[in-house]
Design a protein around this motif. Structure first.
Motif, PDB file in Angstrom:
ATOM      1  N   GLY A 236       0.789  -1.226   0.000  1.00 40.08           N
ATOM      2  CA  GLY A 236       0.000   0.000   0.000  1.00 40.08           C
ATOM      3  C   GLY A 236       0.820   1.275   0.000  1.00 40.08           C
ATOM      4  N   CYS A 237       2.142   1.164  -0.213  1.00 39.10           N
ATOM      5  CA  CYS A 237       3.001   2.352  -0.269  1.00 39.10           C
ATOM      6  C   CYS A 237       3.040   2.923  -1.684  1.00 39.10           C
ATOM      7  CB  CYS A 237       4.424   1.998   0.167  1.00 39.10           C
ATOM      8  SG  CYS A 237       4.552   1.674   1.930  1.00 39.10           S
ATOM      9  N   LEU A 238       3.183   4.226  -1.755  1.00 37.27           N
ATOM     10  CA  LEU A 238       3.373   4.901  -3.034  1.00 37.27           C
ATOM     11  C   LEU A 238       4.826   4.723  -3.449  1.00 37.27           C
ATOM     12  CD1 LEU A 238       1.538   8.124  -1.944  1.00 37.27           C
ATOM     13  CD2 LEU A 238       0.694   6.514  -3.660  1.00 37.27           C
ATOM     14  N   LEU A 239       5.051   4.323  -4.685  1.00 40.89           N
ATOM     15  CA  LEU A 239       6.404   4.161  -5.211  1.00 40.89           C
ATOM     16  C   LEU A 239       6.710   5.380  -6.068  1.00 40.89           C
ATOM     17  CD1 LEU A 239       6.278   0.394  -6.212  1.00 40.89           C
ATOM     18  CD2 LEU A 239       7.148   1.416  -4.090  1.00 40.89           C
ATOM     19  N   LEU A 240       7.679   6.158  -5.621  1.00 36.51           N
ATOM     20  CA  LEU A 240       8.033   7.406  -6.285  1.00 36.51           C
ATOM     21  C   LEU A 240       9.511   7.405  -6.641  1.00 36.51           C
ATOM     22  CD1 LEU A 240       6.071   9.599  -3.752  1.00 36.51           C
ATOM     23  CD2 LEU A 240       5.359   9.072  -6.082  1.00 36.51           C
TER      24      LEU A 240
ATOM     25  N   LEU B 119      14.426   4.649  -5.951  1.00 36.21           N
ATOM     26  CA  LEU B 119      13.064   4.323  -5.578  1.00 36.21           C
ATOM     27  C   LEU B 119      12.796   4.807  -4.155  1.00 36.21           C
ATOM     28  CD1 LEU B 119      10.491   2.788  -6.482  1.00 36.21           C
ATOM     29  CD2 LEU B 119      11.441   0.791  -5.298  1.00 36.21           C
ATOM     30  N   VAL B 120      11.662   5.479  -3.979  1.00 34.93           N
ATOM     31  CA  VAL B 120      11.233   5.940  -2.655  1.00 34.93           C
ATOM     32  C   VAL B 120       9.839   5.374  -2.421  1.00 34.93           C
ATOM     33  CG1 VAL B 120      10.680   7.958  -1.241  1.00 34.93           C
ATOM     34  CG2 VAL B 120      12.532   8.092  -2.901  1.00 34.93           C
ATOM     35  N   ALA B 121       9.685   4.617  -1.331  1.00 41.30           N
ATOM     36  CA  ALA B 121       8.379   4.068  -0.964  1.00 41.30           C
ATOM     37  C   ALA B 121       7.861   4.859   0.227  1.00 41.30           C
ATOM     38  CB  ALA B 121       8.505   2.589  -0.628  1.00 41.30           C
ATOM     39  N   ILE B 122       6.695   5.469   0.059  1.00 44.33           N
ATOM     40  CA  ILE B 122       6.123   6.307   1.107  1.00 44.33           C
ATOM     41  C   ILE B 122       4.695   5.847   1.387  1.00 44.33           C
ATOM     42  CG2 ILE B 122       5.440   8.653   1.746  1.00 44.33           C
ATOM     43  CD1 ILE B 122       7.550   9.686  -0.239  1.00 44.33           C
ATOM     44  N   HIS B 123       4.415   5.566   2.636  1.00 51.64           N
ATOM     45  CA  HIS B 123       3.031   5.244   2.993  1.00 51.64           C
ATOM     46  C   HIS B 123       2.227   6.543   2.926  1.00 51.64           C
ATOM     47  CE1 HIS B 123      -0.505   3.952   5.180  1.00 51.64           C
ATOM     48  NE2 HIS B 123      -0.145   2.732   4.790  1.00 51.64           N
ATOM     49  N   PRO B 124       1.010   6.486   2.409  1.00 46.76           N
ATOM     50  CA  PRO B 124       0.212   7.713   2.280  1.00 46.76           C
ATOM     51  C   PRO B 124       0.058   8.508   3.571  1.00 46.76           C
ATOM     52  CG  PRO B 124      -0.817   5.938   1.068  1.00 46.76           C
ATOM     53  CD  PRO B 124       0.326   5.328   1.824  1.00 46.76           C
ATOM     54  N   THR B 125       0.073   7.849   4.724  1.00 52.27           N
ATOM     55  CA  THR B 125      -0.058   8.570   5.992  1.00 52.27           C
ATOM     56  C   THR B 125       1.186   9.397   6.311  1.00 52.27           C
ATOM     57  OG1 THR B 125       0.752   6.663   7.251  1.00 52.27           O
ATOM     58  CG2 THR B 125      -1.642   6.868   6.970  1.00 52.27           C
ATOM     59  N   GLU B 126       2.298   9.140   5.632  1.00 52.05           N
ATOM     60  CA  GLU B 126       3.554   9.863   5.874  1.00 52.05           C
ATOM     61  C   GLU B 126       3.867  10.883   4.780  1.00 52.05           C
ATOM     62  OE1 GLU B 126       6.477   6.797   6.363  1.00 52.05           O
ATOM     63  OE2 GLU B 126       5.854   6.419   8.423  1.00 52.05           O
TER      64      GLU B 126
ATOM     65  N   ASP C 129       2.896  13.894   4.135  1.00 55.67           N
ATOM     66  CA  ASP C 129       3.146  15.285   4.538  1.00 55.67           C
ATOM     67  C   ASP C 129       4.612  15.548   4.869  1.00 55.67           C
ATOM     68  OD1 ASP C 129       0.648  16.290   4.090  1.00 55.67           O
ATOM     69  OD2 ASP C 129      -0.024  16.097   6.177  1.00 55.67           O
ATOM     70  N   LYS C 130       5.319  14.554   5.360  1.00 48.24           N
ATOM     71  CA  LYS C 130       6.742  14.706   5.703  1.00 48.24           C
ATOM     72  C   LYS C 130       7.605  14.985   4.468  1.00 48.24           C
ATOM     73  CE  LYS C 130       6.428  11.312   9.420  1.00 48.24           C
ATOM     74  NZ  LYS C 130       6.876   9.968   9.841  1.00 48.24           N
ATOM     75  N   PHE C 131       7.105  14.614   3.281  1.00 47.46           N
ATOM     76  CA  PHE C 131       7.892  14.705   2.056  1.00 47.46           C
ATOM     77  C   PHE C 131       7.422  15.783   1.092  1.00 47.46           C
ATOM     78  CE2 PHE C 131       8.301  10.464   3.760  1.00 47.46           C
ATOM     79  CZ  PHE C 131       9.662  10.240   3.700  1.00 47.46           C
ATOM     80  N   ARG C 132       6.353  16.503   1.434  1.00 46.12           N
ATOM     81  CA  ARG C 132       5.768  17.520   0.544  1.00 46.12           C
ATOM     82  C   ARG C 132       6.783  18.492  -0.035  1.00 46.12           C
ATOM     83  NH1 ARG C 132       0.936  18.472  -0.208  1.00 46.12           N
ATOM     84  NH2 ARG C 132      -0.862  17.919   0.993  1.00 46.12           N
ATOM     85  N   ALA C 133       7.646  19.027   0.806  1.00 48.41           N
ATOM     86  CA  ALA C 133       8.614  20.040   0.359  1.00 48.41           C
ATOM     87  C   ALA C 133       9.631  19.475  -0.626  1.00 48.41           C
ATOM     88  CB  ALA C 133       9.336  20.636   1.563  1.00 48.41           C
ATOM     89  N   GLU C 134       9.764  18.170  -0.666  1.00 53.88           N
ATOM     90  CA  GLU C 134      10.734  17.538  -1.557  1.00 53.88           C
ATOM     91  C   GLU C 134      10.122  17.089  -2.877  1.00 53.88           C
ATOM     92  OE1 GLU C 134      13.150  14.577   0.623  1.00 53.88           O
ATOM     93  OE2 GLU C 134      12.104  15.353   2.393  1.00 53.88           O
TER      94      GLU C 134
ATOM     95  N   GLY D 217      -9.521  11.851  -3.308  1.00 53.54           N
ATOM     96  CA  GLY D 217     -10.719  11.213  -3.870  1.00 53.54           C
ATOM     97  C   GLY D 217     -11.089   9.970  -3.083  1.00 53.54           C
ATOM     98  N   SER D 218     -11.977   9.204  -3.629  1.00 48.65           N
ATOM     99  CA  SER D 218     -12.447   8.003  -2.933  1.00 48.65           C
ATOM    100  C   SER D 218     -11.725   6.757  -3.424  1.00 48.65           C
ATOM    101  CB  SER D 218     -13.948   7.855  -3.132  1.00 48.65           C
ATOM    102  OG  SER D 218     -14.237   7.775  -4.513  1.00 48.65           O
ATOM    103  N   ALA D 219     -10.663   6.916  -4.212  1.00 46.83           N
ATOM    104  CA  ALA D 219      -9.961   5.761  -4.758  1.00 46.83           C
ATOM    105  C   ALA D 219      -9.175   5.041  -3.669  1.00 46.83           C
ATOM    106  CB  ALA D 219      -9.001   6.211  -5.865  1.00 46.83           C
ATOM    107  N   PRO D 220      -9.461   3.752  -3.447  1.00 41.08           N
ATOM    108  CA  PRO D 220      -8.683   3.011  -2.444  1.00 41.08           C
ATOM    109  C   PRO D 220      -7.291   2.707  -2.972  1.00 41.08           C
ATOM    110  CG  PRO D 220     -10.219   1.546  -3.559  1.00 41.08           C
ATOM    111  CD  PRO D 220     -10.484   2.929  -4.070  1.00 41.08           C
ATOM    112  N   LEU D 221      -6.319   2.613  -2.077  1.00 43.59           N
ATOM    113  CA  LEU D 221      -4.945   2.338  -2.507  1.00 43.59           C
ATOM    114  C   LEU D 221      -4.766   0.910  -2.972  1.00 43.59           C
ATOM    115  CD1 LEU D 221      -2.710   4.253   0.029  1.00 43.59           C
ATOM    116  CD2 LEU D 221      -3.151   4.756  -2.349  1.00 43.59           C
ATOM    117  N   THR D 222      -5.445  -0.032  -2.386  1.00 38.91           N
ATOM    118  CA  THR D 222      -5.227  -1.434  -2.770  1.00 38.91           C
ATOM    119  C   THR D 222      -6.474  -2.048  -3.338  1.00 38.91           C
ATOM    120  OG1 THR D 222      -5.700  -2.113  -0.522  1.00 38.91           O
ATOM    121  CG2 THR D 222      -3.394  -1.805  -1.103  1.00 38.91           C
TER     122      THR D 222
END
Length: 145
Positions: free
Chosen positions: A18-22, A111-118, A120-125, A140-145
């Motif tokens: 469920g992490c975002l891969l950036l 590769l950076v994996a960030i859980h959606p709940t975290e 905000d810690k990376f916004r400035a980057e 939106g209402s789109a579920p992550l998984t």
């Protein structure tokens, strides 16, 4: 001189946890947003559809050999370029879920994996376009998984 239109495809990639891969972009002179966190994706080739573009770009950048069926259309971004790389942007953002992050071979950046709940810690980057796409997706209402 700025290019007229920035024609691209990008992907919001979600791994099996469920992490975002950036992408943490390389610190290389001459690239757009060096050292910033961005979505994977890139510029469309002349005869390529946005879907063909994102399948190719993701395969090139992280070695994920997904098919077109693995990418669901999310949103078109058309209008003034918030990153001021071009006068206008014309792009599509797709979502691919359940990406096995342990199998990826990153060839551009890191590769950076960030859980959606975290997030905000990376916004400035993050790049402006990445923030726009992720805020639209997570708001939106789109579920992550």
């Amino acid at each position: 001189m700025k290019q007229e239109i920035r024609d691209f495809a990008a992907a919001i990639l979600i791994d099996t946890a469920g992490c975002l891969l950036l992408q943490l972009r390389d610190e290389v002179p001459g690239i757009v947003h060096p050292g910033k966190i961005a979505l994977f994706g890139g510029r469309r080739e002349p005869a390529e559809s946005p879907l063909e573009c994102i399948v190719r770009e993701v395969a090139e950048e992280i070695g994920y050999k997904g098919s077109a069926a693995d990418f669901e259309f999310f949103v078109s971004l058309n209008g003034a370029d918030p990153e001021k790389i071009a006068k206008r942007l014309c792009g599509e953002v797709f979502v691919a879920r359940n990406i096995p992050s342990s199998d990826l071979l990153v060839s551009e950046g890191k590769l950076v994996a960030i859980h959606p709940t975290e997030l905000d810690k990376f916004r400035a980057e993050m790049t402006p376009l990445t923030l726009v796409a992720l805020e639209a997706f997570l708001g939106g209402s789109a579920p992550l998984t």
